[in-house]
Structures are given as C-alpha cells and as structure tokens.
Design a protein around this motif. Structure first.
Motif, mmCIF file in Angstrom:
data_model
loop_
_atom_site.group_PDB
_atom_site.id
_atom_site.type_symbol
_atom_site.label_atom_id
_atom_site.label_comp_id
_atom_site.label_asym_id
_atom_site.label_seq_id
_atom_site.Cartn_x
_atom_site.Cartn_y
_atom_site.Cartn_z
ATOM 1 N N VAL A 75 0.848 -1.206 0.000
ATOM 2 C CA VAL A 75 0.000 0.000 0.000
ATOM 3 C C VAL A 75 0.878 1.248 0.000
ATOM 4 C CG1 VAL A 75 -1.659 1.342 1.338
ATOM 5 C CG2 VAL A 75 -1.971 -1.133 1.069
ATOM 6 N N SER A 105 -8.452 6.210 -0.485
ATOM 7 C CA SER A 105 -8.776 4.795 -0.253
ATOM 8 C C SER A 105 -7.562 4.045 0.293
ATOM 9 C CB SER A 105 -9.265 4.163 -1.552
ATOM 10 O OG SER A 105 -9.507 2.785 -1.372
ATOM 11 N N ARG A 109 -7.033 2.054 3.751
ATOM 12 C CA ARG A 109 -6.567 0.660 3.733
ATOM 13 C C ARG A 109 -5.321 0.498 4.585
ATOM 14 N NH1 ARG A 109 -7.535 -4.494 4.051
ATOM 15 N NH2 ARG A 109 -6.086 -5.807 2.858
ATOM 16 N N GLU A 112 -6.336 0.585 8.223
ATOM 17 C CA GLU A 112 -6.968 -0.678 8.631
ATOM 18 C C GLU A 112 -5.928 -1.777 8.830
ATOM 19 O OE1 GLU A 112 -9.662 -1.402 5.502
ATOM 20 O OE2 GLU A 112 -11.159 0.100 6.145
#
Length: 246
Positions: A75, A105, A109, A112
């Motif tokens: 990511v 986004s 992510r 999270e």
C-alpha cells in the motif's frame, strides 16, 4: 534329614541375612523417587505438549503479522507512486481526481492494515508470555527431575553397598553348613515367600505364628536334636532351642 543342632541354629543367621536382602530389594523397587520420577515424566510430557501448542500459536501470529507487513508495504509503495504522479500534476483533471480518490482509499486501507497488525502484535505479546511461562515451568520441572534422579541414585548406591556387604557375610556362613541342609532351606525359602527357617519360640512356629498343639507338639518335642523338623502348616524348617517352650 539330620543336621547338627548348631548348624540348624546357624540357619537363622542365614535367614536373617536373606530377610535383610529381600528388604533391600523391596526398598529398591519401592523407592519414593521412582514414583516421583514417573509423575515428573508425565508432567514434562504435558508441558511439552503445551509448549508445542503455544509455539504454534506464536508462529501463526508471526506469519500473519509478516503478511500484514507485506500488505502495508505494498500500500505504501502504491501511495508513493500515486502521490508522485499527483504532485507532478500532469495528466487530465479526471485522472488526477481519480488519483486523489485512490490515495484516500489507500490511506484508509493502510490504517486498517496497521490497526490489524497492532492487534496481532498485542496478541503475539500475550502468546509469547504464555510460551515463556511454559518454558520456565519446563526448566523448573527438569531441575526437579535432576534433583530427584540424584536422590534416587544415592539411595540405589547405598542399597547396593548394603547388599554387597550382606551377600559377602552370607557366603562364608553357607559354606560352613551341610550342602543338603542349605539346599532344603533355599528350596523352602523360594517356595515360601522368602522364609525358609524360623525359630520355635513359646511353643509357636516362627514361620506361620501358629501355636503347636497335641500330637504335632509331641512329635516335635520327641524328635532328636539333630532331626530337621518342619512345620506341618507352613512346611518351614523349625529351629529348636532351649527357649522354644516345648
């Protein structure tokens, strides 16, 4: 069978040694350390099973944490690439807007994934604490086992020395006795739970502890001093002395 009364009385000395040897053998078999070591072996086995399960739990968490770290890194790489393109400001406005949405986004992510990783790391800390506790218990039980083995070995060595001494005392006694008397004594002793000859005392057989009555008492009293007399009940050799009360 006939044997000198002195030889018959010396059978009692042999019997005393044999009784002591039997007691030493029983002591060897029933040392409390044997039971302790068996219990410790079971405890160690159970702890080893616990340790394996605890290690598997830690390893599983490590694997999951490593997977999350790879996902977070992916990511981050993607975010850095998109951020560079957005900072460059080249390309259609629609594409730049899409990059902004994708960055948002990706930020969510990443957050999270990092939260999930933090939760797993806390679980791993707990799992490692469980594993460390089990390993400490294993160390303690192994130390107890080593101490118990030392006590057992000291006791066995003491028993072995006592047996050697008594066996050495038995040999010259037996060597001076008639062979047929010793053979009869040994045969009876093996068949009678370790007792082959017993003193008659107070009119009782020292083997079965039964009082001698009637014809049996008269038979024994009338027997020549050199006659090897056996109890009608327990079949052991009855050694008679002046204190036998016959």
């Amino acid at each position: 069978m006939k044997a000198d009364p002195k030889d018959q009385r010396r059978l009692l000395d042999v019997q005393a040694i044999d009784t002591a040897l039997a007691q030493l053998a029983h002591r060897r078999r029933t040392l409390p350390e044997h039971a302790e070591l068996e219990a410790l072996a079971r405890e160690l086995s159970a702890l080893e099973d616990e340790r394996v399960r605890a290690q598997v739990a830690v390893d599983d968490l490590d694997r999951d944490i490593a997977r999350l770290e790879r996902d977070v890194e992916q990511v981050r790489v993607r975010k850095d690439r998109d951020q560079a393109r957005l900072t460059g400001g080249s390309g259609p406005a629609r594409e730049l807007e899409a990059l902004q949405h994708e960055l948002a986004s990706l930020n969510r992510r990443q957050s999270e994934l990092e939260d999930a990783e933090l939760e797993l790391m806390e679980q791993r800390e707990t799992a490692q604490g469980v594993l460390d506790g089990i390993e400490q218990r294993l160390v303690a039980v192994r130390e107890r086992r080593a101490e118990t083995e030392q006590r057992r070995d000291r006791s066995l060595a003491e028993i072995a020395r006592d047996e050697e001494f008594r066996a050495g005392s038995r040999q010259p006694l037996v060597a001076d006795l008639p062979g047929d008397l010793v053979a009869l004594y040994d045969k009876i002793r093996e068949a009678s739970g370790g007792l082959g000859a017993a003193l008659v005392a107070g009119g009782r057989c020292g083997g079965c502890r039964l009082e001698l009555y009637g014809a049996d008492r008269a038979r024994i009293k009338a027997a020549d001093p050199d006659e090897v007399v056996r109890c009608e009940e327990c079949r052991r050799i009855m050694v008679r002395t002046a204190e036998s009360g016959l």
